[in-house]
Design a protein around this motif. Structure first.
Motif, PDB file in Angstrom:
ATOM      1  N   ASP A  55      15.087 126.587  50.138  1.00  0.00           N
ATOM      2  CA  ASP A  55      14.347 126.702  48.885  1.00  0.00           C
ATOM      3  C   ASP A  55      14.821 127.945  48.159  1.00  0.00           C
ATOM      4  O   ASP A  55      14.731 129.059  48.697  1.00  0.00           O
ATOM      5  N   LEU A  56      15.302 127.764  46.934  1.00  0.00           N
ATOM      6  CA  LEU A  56      15.830 128.885  46.172  1.00  0.00           C
ATOM      7  C   LEU A  56      14.691 129.838  45.810  1.00  0.00           C
ATOM      8  O   LEU A  56      13.690 129.426  45.222  1.00  0.00           O
ATOM      9  N   PRO A  57      14.797 131.131  46.151  1.00  0.00           N
ATOM     10  CA  PRO A  57      13.736 132.090  45.822  1.00  0.00           C
ATOM     11  C   PRO A  57      13.545 132.210  44.310  1.00  0.00           C
ATOM     12  O   PRO A  57      14.448 131.937  43.520  1.00  0.00           O
ATOM     13  N   GLU A  58      12.350 132.628  43.918  1.00  0.00           N
ATOM     14  CA  GLU A  58      12.056 132.803  42.503  1.00  0.00           C
ATOM     15  C   GLU A  58      12.819 134.005  41.954  1.00  0.00           C
ATOM     16  O   GLU A  58      13.224 134.886  42.680  1.00  0.00           O
ATOM     17  N   GLY A  59      12.965 134.026  40.643  1.00  0.00           N
ATOM     18  CA  GLY A  59      13.681 135.118  39.988  1.00  0.00           C
ATOM     19  C   GLY A  59      15.008 134.636  39.442  1.00  0.00           C
ATOM     20  O   GLY A  59      15.282 133.437  39.374  1.00  0.00           O
ATOM     21  N   ARG A  60      15.827 135.581  39.054  1.00  0.00           N
ATOM     22  CA  ARG A  60      17.123 135.225  38.489  1.00  0.00           C
ATOM     23  C   ARG A  60      17.981 134.515  39.525  1.00  0.00           C
ATOM     24  O   ARG A  60      17.806 134.709  40.740  1.00  0.00           O
ATOM     25  N   ASN A  61      18.927 133.704  39.055  1.00  0.00           N
ATOM     26  CA  ASN A  61      19.740 132.924  39.985  1.00  0.00           C
ATOM     27  C   ASN A  61      21.229 133.215  39.860  1.00  0.00           C
ATOM     28  O   ASN A  61      22.047 132.520  40.452  1.00  0.00           O
ATOM     29  N   ARG A  62      21.572 134.250  39.108  1.00  0.00           N
ATOM     30  CA  ARG A  62      22.996 134.568  38.990  1.00  0.00           C
ATOM     31  C   ARG A  62      23.179 136.043  38.663  1.00  0.00           C
ATOM     32  O   ARG A  62      22.347 136.669  38.002  1.00  0.00           O
ATOM     33  N   ARG A  63      24.243 136.599  39.166  1.00  0.00           N
ATOM     34  CA  ARG A  63      24.658 137.947  38.809  1.00  0.00           C
ATOM     35  C   ARG A  63      26.153 138.053  39.059  1.00  0.00           C
ATOM     36  O   ARG A  63      26.629 137.787  40.164  1.00  0.00           O
ATOM     37  N   GLY A  64      26.891 138.408  38.023  1.00  0.00           N
ATOM     38  CA  GLY A  64      28.333 138.524  38.162  1.00  0.00           C
ATOM     39  C   GLY A  64      28.974 137.193  38.507  1.00  0.00           C
ATOM     40  O   GLY A  64      28.788 136.188  37.815  1.00  0.00           O
ATOM     41  N   HIS A  65      29.724 137.166  39.602  1.00  0.00           N
ATOM     42  CA  HIS A  65      30.453 135.971  40.018  1.00  0.00           C
ATOM     43  C   HIS A  65      29.682 135.139  41.046  1.00  0.00           C
ATOM     44  O   HIS A  65      30.274 134.262  41.681  1.00  0.00           O
ATOM     45  N   ILE A  66      28.397 135.416  41.211  1.00  0.00           N
ATOM     46  CA  ILE A  66      27.586 134.693  42.196  1.00  0.00           C
ATOM     47  C   ILE A  66      26.488 133.919  41.470  1.00  0.00           C
ATOM     48  O   ILE A  66      25.731 134.488  40.686  1.00  0.00           O
ATOM     49  N   GLU A  67      26.408 132.605  41.736  1.00  0.00           N
ATOM     50  CA  GLU A  67      25.385 131.760  41.127  1.00  0.00           C
ATOM     51  C   GLU A  67      24.760 130.874  42.198  1.00  0.00           C
ATOM     52  O   GLU A  67      25.449 130.416  43.111  1.00  0.00           O
ATOM     53  N   LEU A  68      23.452 130.646  42.072  1.00  0.00           N
ATOM     54  CA  LEU A  68      22.729 129.807  43.024  1.00  0.00           C
ATOM     55  C   LEU A  68      21.958 128.739  42.259  1.00  0.00           C
ATOM     56  O   LEU A  68      21.270 129.048  41.284  1.00  0.00           O
ATOM     57  N   TYR A  69      22.055 127.486  42.725  1.00  0.00           N
ATOM     58  CA  TYR A  69      21.418 126.374  42.017  1.00  0.00           C
ATOM     59  C   TYR A  69      20.727 125.438  43.005  1.00  0.00           C
ATOM     60  O   TYR A  69      21.208 125.221  44.118  1.00  0.00           O
ATOM     61  N   ASP A  70      19.583 124.906  42.562  1.00  0.00           N
ATOM     62  CA  ASP A  70      18.907 123.885  43.360  1.00  0.00           C
ATOM     63  C   ASP A  70      18.454 122.695  42.529  1.00  0.00           C
ATOM     64  O   ASP A  70      17.878 121.744  43.053  1.00  0.00           O
ATOM     65  N   THR A  71      18.718 122.723  41.212  1.00  0.00           N
ATOM     66  CA  THR A  71      18.337 121.600  40.361  1.00  0.00           C
ATOM     67  C   THR A  71      19.140 121.629  39.059  1.00  0.00           C
ATOM     68  O   THR A  71      19.611 122.689  38.633  1.00  0.00           O
ATOM     69  N   ALA A  72      19.299 120.439  38.471  1.00  0.00           N
ATOM     70  CA  ALA A  72      19.943 120.306  37.147  1.00  0.00           C
ATOM     71  C   ALA A  72      21.311 120.990  37.090  1.00  0.00           C
ATOM     72  O   ALA A  72      21.632 121.691  36.138  1.00  0.00           O
ATOM     73  N   ARG A  73      22.119 120.750  38.092  1.00  0.00           N
ATOM     74  CA  ARG A  73      23.452 121.361  38.115  1.00  0.00           C
ATOM     75  C   ARG A  73      24.400 120.448  38.877  1.00  0.00           C
ATOM     76  O   ARG A  73      24.035 119.848  39.887  1.00  0.00           O
ATOM     77  N   PHE A  74      25.654 120.354  38.397  1.00  0.00           N
ATOM     78  CA  PHE A  74      26.673 119.556  39.062  1.00  0.00           C
ATOM     79  C   PHE A  74      27.638 120.473  39.825  1.00  0.00           C
ATOM     80  O   PHE A  74      27.992 121.554  39.340  1.00  0.00           O
ATOM     81  N   PHE A  75      28.039 120.065  41.014  1.00  0.00           N
ATOM     82  CA  PHE A  75      29.138 120.683  41.745  1.00  0.00           C
ATOM     83  C   PHE A  75      30.212 119.623  41.933  1.00  0.00           C
ATOM     84  O   PHE A  75      29.908 118.503  42.365  1.00  0.00           O
ATOM     85  N   THR A  76      31.444 119.960  41.593  1.00  0.00           N
ATOM     86  CA  THR A  76      32.549 119.063  41.897  1.00  0.00           C
ATOM     87  C   THR A  76      32.928 119.246  43.364  1.00  0.00           C
ATOM     88  O   THR A  76      33.270 120.346  43.792  1.00  0.00           O
ATOM     89  N   VAL A  77      32.853 118.174  44.126  1.00  0.00           N
ATOM     90  CA  VAL A  77      33.125 118.244  45.560  1.00  0.00           C
ATOM     91  C   VAL A  77      34.604 117.968  45.811  1.00  0.00           C
ATOM     92  O   VAL A  77      35.130 116.930  45.413  1.00  0.00           O
ATOM     93  N   THR A  78      35.276 118.896  46.472  1.00  0.00           N
ATOM     94  CA  THR A  78      36.712 118.736  46.750  1.00  0.00           C
ATOM     95  C   THR A  78      36.971 118.212  48.154  1.00  0.00           C
ATOM     96  O   THR A  78      38.014 117.632  48.418  1.00  0.00           O
ATOM     97  N   GLY A  79      36.041 118.465  49.080  1.00  0.00           N
ATOM     98  CA  GLY A  79      36.276 118.090  50.469  1.00  0.00           C
ATOM     99  C   GLY A  79      37.256 119.007  51.178  1.00  0.00           C
ATOM    100  O   GLY A  79      37.585 118.796  52.342  1.00  0.00           O
ATOM    101  N   ASN A  80      37.720 120.049  50.477  1.00  0.00           N
ATOM    102  CA  ASN A  80      38.678 120.992  51.053  1.00  0.00           C
ATOM    103  C   ASN A  80      37.895 122.069  51.812  1.00  0.00           C
ATOM    104  O   ASN A  80      37.759 123.207  51.364  1.00  0.00           O
TER     105      ASN A  80
END
Length: 330
Positions: A55-80
Protein backbone atom coordinates in the motif's frame (compact mmCIF):
# COMPACT_ATOMS: atom_id res chain seq x y z
CA UNK A 1 -1.95 -0.40 -15.62
CA UNK A 2 -2.14 0.16 -11.87
CA UNK A 3 -5.65 0.37 -10.46
CA UNK A 4 -7.21 0.87 -7.04
CA UNK A 5 -8.46 -2.73 -7.14
CA UNK A 6 -5.05 -4.41 -7.39
CA UNK A 7 -2.41 -4.55 -4.62
CA UNK A 8 0.56 -3.75 -6.85
CA UNK A 9 2.82 -0.71 -6.40
CA UNK A 10 5.30 0.29 -9.10
CA UNK A 11 8.58 2.04 -8.36
CA UNK A 12 10.01 3.91 -11.34
CA UNK A 13 13.74 4.67 -11.14
CA UNK A 14 14.86 6.97 -13.96
CA UNK A 15 18.32 8.00 -15.21
CA UNK A 16 20.18 5.71 -12.83
CA UNK A 17 21.71 3.13 -15.19
CA UNK A 18 24.39 3.40 -17.85
CA UNK A 19 22.95 1.45 -20.81
CA UNK A 20 26.42 0.76 -22.21
CA UNK A 21 28.20 -0.48 -19.11
CA UNK A 22 25.25 -1.48 -16.92
CA UNK A 23 26.62 0.60 -14.02
CA UNK A 24 23.94 1.48 -11.46
CA UNK A 25 23.68 4.54 -9.22
CA UNK A 26 24.07 3.78 -5.54
CA UNK A 27 20.59 5.01 -4.58
CA UNK A 28 18.89 2.89 -7.22
CA UNK A 29 20.86 -0.20 -6.18
CA UNK A 30 19.96 0.44 -2.55
CA UNK A 31 16.24 0.65 -3.40
CA UNK A 32 16.35 -2.48 -5.58
CA UNK A 33 18.17 -4.48 -2.90
CA UNK A 34 15.83 -3.40 -0.10
CA UNK A 35 12.62 -4.04 -2.05
CA UNK A 36 13.89 -7.46 -3.17
CA UNK A 37 11.03 -8.07 -5.62
CA UNK A 38 10.49 -8.37 -9.36
CA UNK A 39 12.76 -5.80 -11.08
CA UNK A 40 13.29 -5.20 -14.77
CA UNK A 41 15.20 -2.74 -16.94
CA UNK A 42 12.99 0.03 -18.33
CA UNK A 43 12.43 0.40 -22.10
CA UNK A 44 15.01 3.21 -22.36
CA UNK A 45 17.68 1.05 -20.73
CA UNK A 46 18.57 3.92 -18.39
CA UNK A 47 16.32 2.99 -15.47
CA UNK A 48 14.37 0.28 -13.69
CA UNK A 49 10.82 -0.73 -12.84
CA UNK A 50 10.26 -2.54 -9.54
CA UNK A 51 6.90 -4.19 -8.79
CA UNK A 52 5.80 -5.10 -5.26
CA UNK A 53 2.62 -5.89 -3.36
CA UNK A 54 1.80 -3.22 -0.81
CA UNK A 55 0.00 0.00 0.00
CA UNK A 56 1.54 3.27 -1.13
CA UNK A 57 2.00 5.58 1.91
CA UNK A 58 0.19 8.91 1.93
CA UNK A 59 1.98 12.07 0.87
CA UNK A 60 3.97 12.95 -2.19
CA UNK A 61 4.84 10.13 -4.57
CA UNK A 62 7.84 11.47 -6.44
CA UNK A 63 11.09 13.30 -5.87
CA UNK A 64 13.82 13.71 -8.45
CA UNK A 65 14.29 10.51 -10.45
CA UNK A 66 12.18 8.35 -8.11
CA UNK A 67 8.43 7.87 -8.64
CA UNK A 68 5.94 5.55 -6.94
CA UNK A 69 2.51 4.63 -8.34
CA UNK A 70 -0.39 2.44 -7.29
CA UNK A 71 -3.21 3.72 -9.51
CA UNK A 72 -3.95 5.46 -12.83
CA UNK A 73 -0.51 4.82 -14.28
CA UNK A 74 0.91 2.66 -17.08
CA UNK A 75 4.22 0.78 -16.96
CA UNK A 76 5.64 -0.65 -20.16
CA UNK A 77 6.71 -4.19 -19.30
CA UNK A 78 9.93 -5.33 -21.01
CA UNK A 79 10.42 -8.70 -19.32
CA UNK A 80 14.13 -7.86 -19.18
CA UNK A 81 14.48 -8.93 -15.55
CA UNK A 82 17.55 -7.85 -13.63
CA UNK A 83 19.89 -10.71 -12.75
CA UNK A 84 19.73 -11.95 -9.15
CA UNK A 85 16.34 -10.35 -8.54
CA UNK A 86 13.16 -12.24 -7.74
CA UNK A 87 10.94 -13.60 -10.46
CA UNK A 88 7.91 -12.96 -8.24
CA UNK A 89 6.09 -9.81 -7.13
CA UNK A 90 6.54 -9.92 -3.36
CA UNK A 91 4.85 -8.09 -0.50
CA UNK A 92 7.33 -5.50 0.79
CA UNK A 93 5.29 -3.01 2.87
CA UNK A 94 7.96 -2.25 5.48
CA UNK A 95 10.65 -1.64 2.87
CA UNK A 96 8.27 0.50 0.79
CA UNK A 97 7.44 2.73 3.76
CA UNK A 98 11.09 3.14 4.69
CA UNK A 99 12.11 4.02 1.11
CA UNK A 100 9.16 6.41 0.73
CA UNK A 101 10.13 8.14 3.97
CA UNK A 102 13.85 8.32 3.16
CA UNK A 103 13.87 9.11 -0.55
CA UNK A 104 10.56 10.86 -1.20
CA UNK A 105 8.78 12.14 1.89
CA UNK A 106 11.71 13.17 4.09
CA UNK A 107 11.45 16.85 5.07
CA UNK A 108 8.50 17.46 2.77
CA UNK A 109 5.58 19.61 3.77
CA UNK A 110 4.24 16.96 6.17
CA UNK A 111 7.44 16.81 8.20
CA UNK A 112 8.54 20.43 8.22
CA UNK A 113 10.00 21.53 11.57
CA UNK A 114 8.19 23.92 13.89
CA UNK A 115 8.94 27.48 12.86
CA UNK A 116 10.04 30.25 15.21
CA UNK A 117 11.59 33.69 14.92
CA UNK A 118 14.84 32.13 13.74
CA UNK A 119 13.46 30.05 10.90
CA UNK A 120 13.20 31.34 7.34
CA UNK A 121 11.65 29.75 4.27
CA UNK A 122 13.73 29.29 1.17
CA UNK A 123 11.61 30.32 -1.82
CA UNK A 124 14.01 29.16 -4.50
CA UNK A 125 15.39 25.63 -4.13
CA UNK A 126 18.50 26.63 -6.06
CA UNK A 127 19.52 29.37 -3.64
CA UNK A 128 20.46 29.20 0.02
CA UNK A 129 20.93 31.96 2.58
CA UNK A 130 24.31 33.14 3.79
CA UNK A 131 24.87 32.01 7.38
CA UNK A 132 28.16 32.74 9.10
CA UNK A 133 28.26 30.37 12.06
CA UNK A 134 31.54 28.86 13.17
CA UNK A 135 31.46 25.08 13.51
CA UNK A 136 31.54 25.11 17.33
CA UNK A 137 28.79 27.71 17.55
CA UNK A 138 26.64 25.85 15.03
CA UNK A 139 26.99 22.56 16.92
CA UNK A 140 26.08 24.27 20.19
CA UNK A 141 22.91 25.74 18.71
CA UNK A 142 21.95 22.48 17.00
CA UNK A 143 22.33 20.48 20.22
CA UNK A 144 20.32 23.03 22.27
CA UNK A 145 17.43 23.26 19.77
CA UNK A 146 14.07 21.54 20.28
CA UNK A 147 15.25 18.56 18.22
CA UNK A 148 18.71 18.70 19.79
CA UNK A 149 18.56 15.14 21.22
CA UNK A 150 17.91 13.78 17.73
CA UNK A 151 20.82 15.81 16.31
CA UNK A 152 23.15 14.67 19.07
CA UNK A 153 22.25 10.99 18.61
CA UNK A 154 23.01 11.18 14.90
CA UNK A 155 26.14 13.27 15.52
CA UNK A 156 27.42 10.57 17.84
CA UNK A 157 26.79 7.87 15.21
CA UNK A 158 23.64 6.40 16.73
CA UNK A 159 21.43 5.06 13.91
CA UNK A 160 18.67 3.69 16.17
CA UNK A 161 15.24 4.28 14.64
CA UNK A 162 16.53 4.26 11.06
CA UNK A 163 16.24 1.33 8.68
CA UNK A 164 19.69 1.85 7.22
CA UNK A 165 22.89 3.83 7.67
CA UNK A 166 22.04 5.72 4.49
CA UNK A 167 18.77 6.95 5.99
CA UNK A 168 20.61 8.15 9.11
CA UNK A 169 23.22 9.90 6.93
CA UNK A 170 20.44 11.68 5.08
CA UNK A 171 18.71 12.74 8.30
CA UNK A 172 21.90 14.29 9.72
CA UNK A 173 22.67 16.04 6.43
CA UNK A 174 19.17 17.57 6.38
CA UNK A 175 19.77 18.98 9.85
CA UNK A 176 23.17 20.29 8.78
CA UNK A 177 21.58 21.87 5.70
CA UNK A 178 19.16 23.74 7.98
CA UNK A 179 21.90 25.08 10.27
CA UNK A 180 24.45 25.92 7.55
CA UNK A 181 21.96 27.38 5.08
CA UNK A 182 22.94 24.73 2.56
CA UNK A 183 26.68 25.48 2.62
CA UNK A 184 27.98 22.28 0.99
CA UNK A 185 31.57 22.82 2.14
CA UNK A 186 30.63 23.34 5.78
CA UNK A 187 28.16 20.45 5.66
CA UNK A 188 30.88 18.13 4.39
CA UNK A 189 33.38 19.37 6.97
CA UNK A 190 30.94 18.85 9.83
CA UNK A 191 29.74 15.44 8.66
CA UNK A 192 33.35 14.23 8.59
CA UNK A 193 33.55 15.08 12.30
CA UNK A 194 30.44 13.02 13.12
CA UNK A 195 30.21 9.45 14.26
CA UNK A 196 28.38 8.51 11.05
CA UNK A 197 31.42 8.99 8.81
CA UNK A 198 32.28 5.83 6.86
CA UNK A 199 34.72 5.05 4.06
CA UNK A 200 31.68 4.96 1.77
CA UNK A 201 31.39 8.77 2.08
CA UNK A 202 34.22 9.31 -0.42
CA UNK A 203 33.45 6.41 -2.74
CA UNK A 204 32.19 7.14 -6.28
CA UNK A 205 28.75 5.55 -6.56
CA UNK A 206 27.15 7.45 -9.43
CA UNK A 207 27.47 7.45 -13.19
CA UNK A 208 28.28 11.19 -13.24
CA UNK A 209 31.32 10.64 -11.01
CA UNK A 210 29.71 11.93 -7.82
CA UNK A 211 30.67 10.37 -4.52
CA UNK A 212 28.13 9.01 -2.08
CA UNK A 213 28.80 11.96 0.24
CA UNK A 214 28.38 14.60 -2.46
CA UNK A 215 25.08 13.14 -3.63
CA UNK A 216 23.77 12.81 -0.07
CA UNK A 217 24.52 16.48 0.59
CA UNK A 218 22.85 17.53 -2.69
CA UNK A 219 19.73 15.52 -1.85
CA UNK A 220 19.60 16.97 1.65
CA UNK A 221 19.75 20.54 0.34
CA UNK A 222 17.05 19.77 -2.22
CA UNK A 223 14.84 18.30 0.51
CA UNK A 224 15.30 21.19 2.94
CA UNK A 225 12.87 24.09 2.48
CA UNK A 226 13.72 25.95 5.71
CA UNK A 227 16.94 27.22 7.23
CA UNK A 228 18.24 28.90 10.34
CA UNK A 229 18.12 32.68 10.27
CA UNK A 230 20.62 34.17 12.77
CA UNK A 231 19.17 37.69 12.76
CA UNK A 232 18.03 38.45 16.37
CA UNK A 233 14.33 39.25 15.98
CA UNK A 234 13.41 38.31 19.53
CA UNK A 235 15.75 38.90 22.46
CA UNK A 236 14.33 36.16 24.69
CA UNK A 237 14.45 33.60 21.90
CA UNK A 238 18.01 34.59 21.02
CA UNK A 239 19.02 34.15 24.65
CA UNK A 240 17.30 30.79 24.75
CA UNK A 241 19.16 29.48 21.70
CA UNK A 242 22.51 30.63 23.03
CA UNK A 243 22.00 29.35 26.55
CA UNK A 244 24.30 26.55 27.67
CA UNK A 245 23.35 23.79 30.08
CA UNK A 246 24.76 25.67 33.11
CA UNK A 247 22.99 28.98 32.46
CA UNK A 248 19.51 29.77 33.70
CA UNK A 249 17.23 32.26 31.90
CA UNK A 250 13.52 32.87 31.77
CA UNK A 251 12.33 31.04 28.68
CA UNK A 252 9.30 32.90 27.36
CA UNK A 253 8.97 30.61 24.37
CA UNK A 254 8.91 27.30 26.22
CA UNK A 255 5.37 26.40 24.95
CA UNK A 256 6.62 26.69 21.37
CA UNK A 257 9.59 24.46 22.09
CA UNK A 258 7.32 21.99 23.87
CA UNK A 259 4.92 21.91 20.92
CA UNK A 260 7.78 21.30 18.52
CA UNK A 261 9.00 18.42 20.66
CA UNK A 262 5.53 16.89 20.92
CA UNK A 263 4.93 17.29 17.19
CA UNK A 264 8.14 15.49 16.32
CA UNK A 265 7.46 12.80 18.92
CA UNK A 266 3.96 12.22 17.51
CA UNK A 267 5.38 11.94 14.00
CA UNK A 268 7.92 9.33 15.13
CA UNK A 269 5.24 7.41 17.01
CA UNK A 270 2.89 7.50 14.00
CA UNK A 271 5.65 6.15 11.80
CA UNK A 272 6.42 3.39 14.30
CA UNK A 273 2.73 2.48 14.61
CA UNK A 274 2.46 2.18 10.82
CA UNK A 275 5.50 -0.09 10.73
CA UNK A 276 4.10 -2.27 13.53
CA UNK A 277 0.71 -2.50 11.83
CA UNK A 278 2.42 -3.67 8.63
CA UNK A 279 4.40 -6.25 10.62
CA UNK A 280 1.23 -7.49 12.32
CA UNK A 281 -0.48 -7.81 8.94
CA UNK A 282 2.39 -9.91 7.61
CA UNK A 283 2.33 -12.09 10.73
CA UNK A 284 -1.46 -12.54 10.39
CA UNK A 285 -0.95 -13.71 6.82
CA UNK A 286 1.74 -16.13 8.01
CA UNK A 287 -0.52 -17.43 10.80
CA UNK A 288 -3.36 -17.99 8.32
CA UNK A 289 -1.01 -19.92 6.04
CA UNK A 290 0.21 -22.05 8.94
CA UNK A 291 -3.38 -22.75 10.05
CA UNK A 292 -4.21 -23.97 6.56
CA UNK A 293 -1.11 -26.17 6.62
CA UNK A 294 -2.18 -27.59 10.01
CA UNK A 295 -5.63 -28.39 8.61
CA UNK A 296 -4.07 -30.20 5.66
CA UNK A 297 -1.79 -32.17 7.92
CA UNK A 298 -4.67 -33.02 10.26
CA UNK A 299 -6.68 -34.39 7.35
CA UNK A 300 -3.91 -36.80 6.27
CA UNK A 301 -4.01 -39.08 9.38
CA UNK A 302 -7.81 -39.27 9.10
CA UNK A 303 -7.55 -40.48 5.54
CA UNK A 304 -4.87 -42.96 6.56
CA UNK A 305 -7.10 -44.24 9.40
CA UNK A 306 -9.96 -44.90 6.99
CA UNK A 307 -7.61 -46.85 4.78
CA UNK A 308 -6.34 -48.80 7.76
CA UNK A 309 -9.94 -49.63 8.78
CA UNK A 310 -10.65 -50.98 5.34
CA UNK A 311 -7.53 -53.08 5.43
CA UNK A 312 -8.49 -54.35 8.92
CA UNK A 313 -11.99 -55.18 7.67
CA UNK A 314 -10.54 -57.13 4.81
CA UNK A 315 -8.32 -59.02 7.19
CA UNK A 316 -11.26 -59.70 9.56
CA UNK A 317 -13.51 -60.77 6.70
CA UNK A 318 -10.84 -63.11 5.48
CA UNK A 319 -10.58 -64.68 8.93
CA UNK A 320 -14.35 -65.24 9.15
CA UNK A 321 -14.37 -66.90 5.74
CA UNK A 322 -11.56 -69.21 6.81
CA UNK A 323 -13.44 -70.08 10.04
CA UNK A 324 -16.57 -71.06 8.10
CA UNK A 325 -14.52 -73.26 5.80
CA UNK A 326 -12.95 -75.02 8.76
CA UNK A 327 -16.39 -75.62 10.37
CA UNK A 328 -17.74 -77.15 7.16
CA UNK A 329 -14.73 -79.42 6.89
CA UNK A 330 -15.57 -80.85 10.32
Amino acid sequence: MFTAEDPIVGIDLDDCRDPDTGDVDDDAQDIIDRLDSYTEISPSGTGYHVLINGDLPEGRNRRGHIELYDTARFFTVTGNRVDDTSGHVKRRQDALEAIHREYVQLHSEKFEPERDEHTSVRDDAKTTPTISLEDDELLKKAKNASNGPKFERLWNGNTAGYDSNSEADMALCCLLAFWTGGDTTQMDTLFRQSGLLRAKWDEVHYADGSTYGEKTIDRAIEATSEYYDPSPRNESTQSKLETGPETTVVDTDEPGRRNAYLLEKNQLLSTRVSELEATIEQKDERIAALERQVEDLSAEPSGQSDEDDREQGQRTGGTEDNSEALLKSY
